[in-house]
Motif scaffolding. Structure first.
Motif, short mmCIF file in Angstrom:
data_model
loop_
_atom_site.label_atom_id
_atom_site.label_comp_id
_atom_site.label_asym_id
_atom_site.label_seq_id
_atom_site.Cartn_x
_atom_site.Cartn_y
_atom_site.Cartn_z
N SER A 1 0.83 -1.20 0.00
CA SER A 1 0.00 0.00 0.00
C SER A 1 0.87 1.26 0.00
O SER A 1 2.05 1.22 0.32
N LEU A 2 0.22 2.37 -0.33
CA LEU A 2 0.93 3.65 -0.33
C LEU A 2 1.54 3.93 1.04
O LEU A 2 2.71 4.35 1.14
N LEU A 3 0.77 3.70 2.11
CA LEU A 3 1.26 4.01 3.45
C LEU A 3 2.42 3.11 3.86
O LEU A 3 3.39 3.57 4.47
N ALA A 4 2.33 1.82 3.54
CA ALA A 4 3.45 0.91 3.85
C ALA A 4 4.71 1.35 3.12
O ALA A 4 5.83 1.19 3.62
N GLY A 5 4.53 1.92 1.93
CA GLY A 5 5.67 2.40 1.16
C GLY A 5 6.40 3.56 1.84
O GLY A 5 7.59 3.77 1.59
N TYR A 6 5.70 4.31 2.69
CA TYR A 6 6.35 5.40 3.39
C TYR A 6 7.52 4.90 4.23
O TYR A 6 8.58 5.53 4.29
N ILE A 7 7.31 3.77 4.90
CA ILE A 7 8.35 3.23 5.79
C ILE A 7 9.59 2.85 4.97
O ILE A 7 10.73 3.16 5.34
N ILE B 1 8.74 11.14 -0.58
CA ILE B 1 7.40 10.56 -0.52
C ILE B 1 6.49 11.39 -1.41
O ILE B 1 6.57 12.62 -1.45
N SER B 2 5.61 10.70 -2.14
CA SER B 2 4.60 11.40 -2.93
C SER B 2 3.23 10.87 -2.55
O SER B 2 3.09 9.70 -2.17
N CYS B 3 2.23 11.73 -2.67
CA CYS B 3 0.91 11.40 -2.14
C CYS B 3 -0.16 12.24 -2.83
O CYS B 3 0.02 13.45 -3.00
N PRO B 4 -1.28 11.61 -3.23
CA PRO B 4 -2.37 12.42 -3.80
C PRO B 4 -3.03 13.26 -2.71
O PRO B 4 -3.23 12.79 -1.59
N ASP B 5 -3.35 14.49 -3.04
CA ASP B 5 -3.95 15.35 -2.01
C ASP B 5 -5.47 15.44 -2.14
O ASP B 5 -6.13 16.13 -1.36
N ASP B 6 -6.04 14.73 -3.15
CA ASP B 6 -7.48 14.83 -3.39
C ASP B 6 -8.22 13.51 -3.24
O ASP B 6 -9.40 13.41 -3.57
N VAL B 7 -7.54 12.47 -2.77
CA VAL B 7 -8.15 11.14 -2.64
C VAL B 7 -8.41 10.84 -1.17
O VAL B 7 -7.51 10.98 -0.33
N ALA C 1 11.43 16.85 -5.61
CA ALA C 1 11.51 16.03 -4.40
C ALA C 1 12.71 15.10 -4.44
O ALA C 1 13.44 14.95 -3.44
N LYS C 2 12.96 14.49 -5.61
CA LYS C 2 14.10 13.58 -5.72
C LYS C 2 15.43 14.32 -5.58
O LYS C 2 16.38 13.80 -4.98
N THR C 3 15.50 15.50 -6.13
CA THR C 3 16.73 16.30 -6.02
C THR C 3 17.01 16.69 -4.57
O THR C 3 18.15 16.58 -4.09
#
Length: 403
Positions: A214-220, A229-235, A298-300
């Motif tokens: 999941s997206l959240l597990a990917g944060y770790i 970290i990237s994340c949709p702000d409208d979902v 973000a990557k830079t």
């Protein structure tokens, strides 16, 4: 970075529940659950994943006599066994075995026929990510796993009927807008066509917080690798904890009447935006964030990241195919029972098509995919023909094109 207690974070910031949503229904049905599970033989397919393993932990509280677990993820099975064997409070039956194989393999059938009968069979093997929708190959693989293999397994079960058969679905099967949701809706119709011949139930439920992949597990993982970290702000999504995901499946499997679809009773105000979870995650981790303008930005910034620096995060508007900005568990056409359980709703009138009609639908799909002359659009059109509520959202972009 301050390491946070993930279960506590889920309870505090995501589900906002101190105890399981399903606790009352579990307590009210303790005797029924014990009678149905104690001493019985259990087969769990896809048991190394988050939901399957949580289902196993829920079932083991009632002391089954035998537990077989099948999954293609050999490492996942190893970790499942270590978790179960290492917990002083977990009962593990003497006859406990794990098999790294696909339930579509010939060797699975050999094992099933030789080691059965199984009183309780639960199938969690599935392509479950919208991310899996990319092109004709990824979609064919998804349909193979979610639909065709499930149908073949049901044909096998017809001569070896369990007392309970459960196959997991998804909230995205209600008014599907992506092929994953459509494949699970088709799976529901396949299993319901057998529900007059054996005891079959399923469940749709919300996102499982910090589930595998999941997206959240990917944060770790991103934090461990000093990646942005990237994340949709409208979902926004409904969420259940991993423990709750196993519990709803157990309750649906053991307590449901054949042909019923279960779902958690959650209200619209309980949906949570991924952006809010992300902000709370860093707040709980005691680290500020640096909002970036793009993925490249973000990557830079991550290249020079040092301990204690604000963490680079990129918030974006969702624009990928099949992305639904909200969740629902049932449609206006569904007859819903909201009274029988404290925490569970039940769809009572799931469509039960004749087997020959299901066979014809699957033959259409198989013929198209075997023709060699098809693309993603052609598969979507065939699915629409058999699933009237399927309104596919196509943007030409896949999640694989994003961080």
């Amino acid at each position: 970075m301050h390491l946070i207690d993930i279960p506590n974070f889920i309870n505090t910031y995501i589900t906002k529940r101190k105890e399981s949503l399903f606790l009352k229904d579990i307590e009210d049905n303790h005797k029924r659950l014990t009678d149905k599970i104690a001493g019985k033989s259990v087969l769990v397919i896809g048991g190394a994943g988050t939901i399957g393993s949580s289902y196993i932990k829920a079932v083991l509280k009632y002391k089954p006599g035998k537990l077989f677990v099948v999954d293609t993820n050999e490492n996942g099975l190893t970790e499942l066994t270590r978790v179960l064997r290492s917990d002083a409070h977990t009962f593990v039956p003497d006859d406990y075995r794990t098999y790294p194989m696909s339930f579509g393999d010939p060797v699975f059938k050999k094992m099933f026929l030789a080691e059965g009968p199984f009183h309780i069979v639960a199938n969690f093997a599935a392509h479950k990510h919208v991310r899996s929708e990319k092109d004709k190959y990824s979609i064919e693989a998804m349909l193979e796993n979610n639909v065709f293999k499930a149908k073949e397994f049901l044909d096998l079960l017809m001569d070896h009927k369990p007392e309970h058969f459960f196959c997991v679905s998804t909230d995205k099967a209600a008014n599907p807008v992506n092929v994953m949701g459509a494949s699970k809706k088709l799976m529901e119709e396949v299993i319901m066509s057998y529900s007059k011949d054996m005891q079959i139930t399923t469940a749709r439920f919300a996102n499982v917080a910090f589930s595998n992949g999941s997206l959240l597990a990917g944060y770790i993982e991103r934090l461990f690798q000093n990646q942005p970290i990237s994340c949709p702000d409208d979902v926004q999504r409904f969420f259940v904890s991993p423990e709750e995901s196993g519990q709803i499946c157990m309750l649906a499997c053991m307590l449901g009447q054949t042909g019923e679809i279960f779902f958690p009773k959650l209200e619209a105000e309980q949906m949570v935006y991924f952006k809010d979870i992300t902000l709370d995650f860093f707040k709980a981790s005691k680290r500020p964030i640096l909002e970036c303008l793009s993925e490249e930005d973000a990557k830079t910034k991550a290249l020079t990241l040092k301990e204690g620096d604000p963490y680079p995060v990129y918030f974006f508007k969702s624009d990928t195919s099949g992305e639904k900005l909200y969740e629902e568990f049932f449609t206006e056409q569904d007859q819903v029972d909201q009274d029988s359980y404290a925490s569970l709703g039940v769809i009572k009138n799931a469509r039960q098509l004749p087997r020959h009609q299901i066979d014809a639908s699957l033959l259409d799909l198989r013929s198209l995919m075997d023709s060699g002359n098809y693309d993603k659009t052609a598969i979507v059109e065939v699915l629409k023909k058999h699933l009237p509520n399927f309104e596919h959202i196509e943007t030409g972009k896949s999640l694989d094109q994003k961080m």
